[in-house]
Design an enzyme around this catalytic site. Structure first.
Site, PDB file in Angstrom:
ATOM      1  N   ARG A   1       0.817  -1.215   0.000  1.00  0.00           N
ATOM      2  CA  ARG A   1       0.000   0.000   0.000  1.00  0.00           C
ATOM      3  C   ARG A   1       0.851   1.267   0.000  1.00  0.00           C
ATOM      4  NH1 ARG A   1      -4.797  -2.471   3.878  1.00  0.00           N
ATOM      5  NH2 ARG A   1      -6.037  -3.272   2.127  1.00  0.00           N
TER       6      ARG A   1
ATOM      7  N   TYR B   1      -6.197  -0.772  -6.946  1.00  0.00           N
ATOM      8  CA  TYR B   1      -5.691  -2.018  -6.381  1.00  0.00           C
ATOM      9  C   TYR B   1      -5.043  -1.848  -5.015  1.00  0.00           C
ATOM     10  CZ  TYR B   1      -1.227  -1.099  -8.973  1.00  0.00           C
ATOM     11  OH  TYR B   1      -0.074  -0.572  -9.489  1.00  0.00           O
ATOM     12  N   GLU B   2      -4.762  -3.018  -4.391  1.00  0.00           N
ATOM     13  CA  GLU B   2      -4.292  -3.114  -3.002  1.00  0.00           C
ATOM     14  C   GLU B   2      -5.283  -2.476  -2.030  1.00  0.00           C
ATOM     15  OE1 GLU B   2      -2.101  -5.131  -2.620  1.00  0.00           O
ATOM     16  OE2 GLU B   2      -1.193  -5.182  -4.592  1.00  0.00           O
ATOM     17  N   GLY B   3      -6.553  -2.658  -2.297  1.00  0.00           N
ATOM     18  CA  GLY B   3      -7.603  -2.065  -1.476  1.00  0.00           C
ATOM     19  C   GLY B   3      -7.979  -0.724  -2.050  1.00  0.00           C
TER      20      GLY B   3
END
Length: 598
Positions: free
Chosen positions: A296, A435-437
């Site tokens: 993140r 992406y990645e949350g």
């Protein structure tokens, strides 16, 4: 597309004067990572990225990666050669443990290297980025045999790694995944299922790819509690470390994406592939978060990195493009002479500087949280990392979208033409907020998990620490007056909205979530303003330094023209959720109907 100029001077200025890198260099195990050594490394990395990696960016966009009829995946021209040179130079291993062949440098240095790599070519940079995430998962949860078998060649980059989370029906809701893991008599597992959106899921850059795959055993609990994590290598590894037979994992598709065309985003099919359990069964979510929390901060840095590349190109264009006549000019002028173009350039430059300092500050706290000898100091740094990570990821990628759009705007109509390359930056960076949350998930994490730490005291202590700059700003004189005034005003805004969030959270969680995204942006704006103020103060007395000379006007521009946006977000933060749910799905989709007249 203009040539890439590595922003090493600003990186080293921020490390030395703003984010406290000296504290990291003094930590046990980092004695070799003094600032002079780090500066030399970043100079070399910057030159490498400009000369070797940056030239592949355009080809990566135009050609893209492709799935061949025989099931292999080919990356664009130049990628394989650039990656081989990257591995030979050892740049990916710099922040990784010496025990497995790494350089043993701090995460902060690794993040600076990632920024330079991603600015040179974001799509290319995803290969070592995903490998690093897989390495960190194995370092934290792998057993000794797994570490010895996989990590040495993953650390050098000879072997690549991936994260396999997403399935067609299970995106952010990872708990809904259905990939099966059936235990065999020999202790291995047969992995069967399909994964989508797997970055560098297959490619020709390395001989081996080590997939970390989330799957569910037959008797596992439902939801996220029943997920396990497995090593599933592309090729099985023999006892002597050589590569054996092909495992039952194959790419069945390469996604046709809006951007990052050079990165093969694969659909992977697992057909009773041999997998090796990491840790215990049902620990998959815990292991996944090791990978994702590392990623993140790197993804937030992608927003910064692509914005930097786009800014450089828009600056070159504004300097060269002759169009119209500026006030007072006697002949046609370059568009950089027009105030609104200057506004867009300054917005980019000041925002990029703020983001760079924010990402590096977060990384410094990561290093302190893992290496400081004092447990209380480590714990406090870990709290700050928890607070800053969702802000860095979301604010960094949101600004990546906005700043690359400004860069395209400076190009005018030419920016909308693909040949100039300005549009590529807009398309490439767009995925980073997803992406990645997704950024909405980051905002929910901020208000739902990080803000309530110690009843809100953790966040309020950080706000109080930012206020400690006030005395120094007051003593700095009239040149800093507007910076001081705006920073104090928006620290008040942040404190007031934080109090509202803490007061409202338990009683009305939907209202807190409804305001979470604008609330996170207030955090980003204010932390950025604080760091820019620190930069301007640190630059006094360094007038012979070109970077130092820019800090006061950049900080003042940020304070006067960007930071005030925080107060305008208060209404959105505190409005509650009533009107979000006032219209049902049918009403949201309805159109104005006209009564027929006879």
């Amino acid at each position: 597309m203009s040539e890439f100029r590595p922003p090493v001077a600003d990186l080293t200025f921020a490390l030395e004067h703003v984010v406290g890198y000296d504290d990291v260099a003094q930590l046990p195990g980092f004695e070799h990572a003094d600032l002079d050594t780090v500066t030399e490394i970043l100079d070399e990395v910057g030159a490498f990225m400009a000369e070797v990696v940056a030239p592949t960016n355009r080809a990566g966009d135009v050609e893209g990666s492709r799935l061949n009829p025989d099931g292999t995946v080919t990356t664009p021209a130049g990628f394989k050669q650039a990656y081989a040179a990257f591995v030979d130079a050892g740049w990916g291993s710099v922040p990784l443990p010496e025990e497995f062949g790494g350089g043993g440098f701090p995460r902060t240095v690794g993040l600076a290297i990632q920024e330079l790599t991603m600015s040179a070519n974001m799509a290319f940079a995803l290969a070592p980025l995903l490998t690093q995430g897989a390495i960190e998962a194995l370092l934290n949860y792998g057993d000794d045999e797994q570490k010895q078998r996989y990590l040495p060649k993953m650390v050098t980059g000879e072997w690549a790694g991936t994260m396999n989370l997403t399935e067609p029906h299970a995106g952010s809701d990872v708990g809904a995944l259905t990939t099966k893991a059936v235990k065999r008599d020999d202790g291995t597992y047969g992995i069967t299922g399909q994964k989508i959106f797997i970055t560098f899921g297959d490619h020709d850059l390395s001989d081996q790819i080590v997939h970390l795959v989330l799957a569910r055993t037959p008797d596992a609990p439902a939801g996220t509690k029943g997920i396990s994590c497995f090593i599933v290598p592309k090729f099985l590894v023999n006892d002597d470390g050589s590569l054996g037979e092909r495992n039952g994992v194959h790419a069945v598709g390469v996604e046709h994406k809006m951007g990052i065309h050079g990165s093969p985003t694969c659909v992977l099919s697992y057909e009773d592939a041999t997998g090796y359990l990491i840790g215990d069964e049902n620990l998959g979510m815990r292991i996944m978060f090791v990978m994702m929390n590392s990623a993140r901060l790197s993804v937030g840095t992608q927003g910064l990195a692509v914005a930097e590349r786009a800014y450089q190109q828009s600056l070159d264009y504004a300097t060269e493009r002759i169009q119209g006549r500026a006030n007072g000019a006697t002949q046609d002028s370059p568009i950089i002479d027009f105030p609104d173009v200057r506004r867009m350039l300054m917005t980019q430059k000041a925002s990029i500087a703020a983001l760079r300092r924010m990402m590096l500050l977060n990384a410094v706290q990561v290093d302190i949280s893992t290496h400081h000898p004092d447990a209380a100091t480590r714990a406090r740094a870990d709290e700050i990392v928890g607070l800053l990570t969702p802000v860095c990821k979301s604010f960094g990628t949101d600004l990546g979208n906005e700043l690359t759009s400004l860069a395209l705007q400076i190009h005018g109509g030419m920016g909308f033409i693909e040949e100039t390359g300005a549009a590529q930056h807009v398309r490439d960076v767009r995925i980073a907020a997803i992406y990645e949350g997704t950024n909405g998930i980051q905002a929910a994490d901020l208000v739902g998990r990080k803000l309530p730490v110690r009843g809100g005291a953790s966040a309020l202590e950080f706000i109080a620490s930012m206020r400690e700059l006030d005395d120094e700003l007051a003593a700095a004189g009239d040149e800093f007056a507007s910076i001081r005034a705006q920073l104090n005003a928006q620290l008040d805004t942040l404190e007031q909205t934080t109090a509202w969030m803490l007061r409202t959270g338990a009683a009305d969680p939907n209202s807190v979530l409804a305001g979470s995204t604008p609330y996170l942006r207030i955090w980003g704006l204010v932390v950025g303003g604080w760091l820019m103020a620190k930069s301007a103060l640190a630059a006094r007395g360094l007038d012979d330094d070109g970077i130092a000379e820019a800090q006061l006007p950049l900080a003042r521009f940020y304070a006067e023209q960007l930071l005030p946006a925080a107060s305008g977000l208060v209404g959105a933060v505190t409005a509650g959720s009533r009107d979000l749910y006032a219209l049902d799905a049918d009403a949201l989709g309805d159109v104005v109907r006209r009564t027929a007249r006879v």
